[in-house]
Design a protein around this motif. Sequence first.
Motif, short mmCIF file in Angstrom:
data_model
loop_
_atom_site.label_atom_id
_atom_site.label_comp_id
_atom_site.label_asym_id
_atom_site.label_seq_id
_atom_site.Cartn_x
_atom_site.Cartn_y
_atom_site.Cartn_z
N ARG A 181 2.40 5.52 1.35
CA ARG A 181 3.56 6.11 2.01
C ARG A 181 3.95 7.41 1.31
NH1 ARG A 181 7.41 0.93 1.72
NH2 ARG A 181 6.85 1.24 -0.47
N ASP A 218 16.60 10.11 -1.09
CA ASP A 218 15.72 10.32 0.07
C ASP A 218 14.66 9.22 0.15
OD1 ASP A 218 17.13 12.62 0.54
OD2 ASP A 218 15.62 13.98 -0.29
N ILE A 219 14.11 8.84 -0.99
CA ILE A 219 13.06 7.82 -1.01
C ILE A 219 13.64 6.47 -0.58
CG2 ILE A 219 11.49 6.52 -2.49
CD1 ILE A 219 11.17 9.08 -4.15
N GLN A 239 16.33 5.83 1.15
CA GLN A 239 16.76 5.83 2.56
C GLN A 239 15.57 5.72 3.51
OE1 GLN A 239 19.14 9.35 3.08
NE2 GLN A 239 20.77 8.63 1.72
N THR A 240 14.43 6.25 3.10
CA THR A 240 13.23 6.20 3.95
C THR A 240 12.54 4.85 3.87
OG1 THR A 240 12.92 8.58 3.60
CG2 THR A 240 11.05 7.35 4.48
N TYR A 241 12.50 4.27 2.68
CA TYR A 241 11.81 3.00 2.47
C TYR A 241 12.78 1.99 1.86
CZ TYR A 241 7.95 6.31 2.93
OH TYR A 241 7.12 7.30 3.38
N ASP A 242 13.22 1.05 2.68
CA ASP A 242 14.26 0.10 2.25
C ASP A 242 13.80 -0.80 1.11
OD1 ASP A 242 15.91 1.10 4.19
OD2 ASP A 242 15.39 -0.41 5.69
#
Length: 313
Positions: free
Chosen positions: A102, A133-134, A136-139
Amino acid sequence: MDLLSFSFVFQVMSSEDKPTTKEGEEEQGGFLGKVKEFISDIGEKIEEAVGFGKPTADVTAIHIPFIDLKKADLVVDVLVANPNPIPIPLVDINYTVESDGRKLVSGLIPDAGTVHAHGSETIKIPLTLIYDDIKQTYDDIKSGSIIPYKVIVELIVDVPVIGNITLPMEKTGEIPVPYKPNVDLEKVKFDQFSWEETSATLHLKVDNENDFDLGLNSLECEVWLADMSIGGARLSKSANISKKGQGVVELPITFKPKDFGSAMWEMIRGRGTGYSMKGCLDVDTPFGPMKLPFNREGGNTRLKNSDDNDDED
């Protein structure tokens, strides 16, 4: 143009003007083939004589010069070797940082410089990972965890005779996503009480929710008891706090109870009071030093004399 050259051109032109026969086509094809072979052979001989070759590149190291609760700065060292007798320009650098396939961050650095003839250069590629940012993108990426990463770099160089070529490379590692420490004021123990000036020891409990140890070098904080500041304190000795563990550190502090008026007597009689606290931990980690700020509001702590038995806590 000399006579021989003119004669050669005239003969070629004359042969083109004449009707071509099968035999003539074969002769012409054979002649052009020989010319092509001659040009190719000359090019190869020039390349061999001058010594043009393909440069090499490799990721030699990845540094983490700065890391805190918000971001991590990485620097990727790429060693580029140029075997050619003239400098070669670095056209573009494409980079991607991914974790378990990812993408975390990517970018492009244009016109990255030049590598000297018959030399090598270490190109430093700065990267920044923003934790918000990380997450928020990958829970599934949580604070306190250690995540694997892969840095993928494509270096595009302009080699004379050969042209633009791409040199791919990659390197793996691990990086933490730091968790904000929980710091509680367990108790305030009076070492020497005086209305004019009192010395006390703050007993702070530090919870380390990270998947890595914290080597506590220093801790500074400001403390408020019953909404009144008793000043700042600094860690008197270092401590190691294991991953997912707790540690108690002691900070000496001096203050003047008379500045509190009757509120100090109320705190002493009640053997406890509300408190607030803010400060910063300076720690060593397997990934480098970190400064971790903390704050605590609305807590409750106990006041104890120096001769009180700590086993009663």
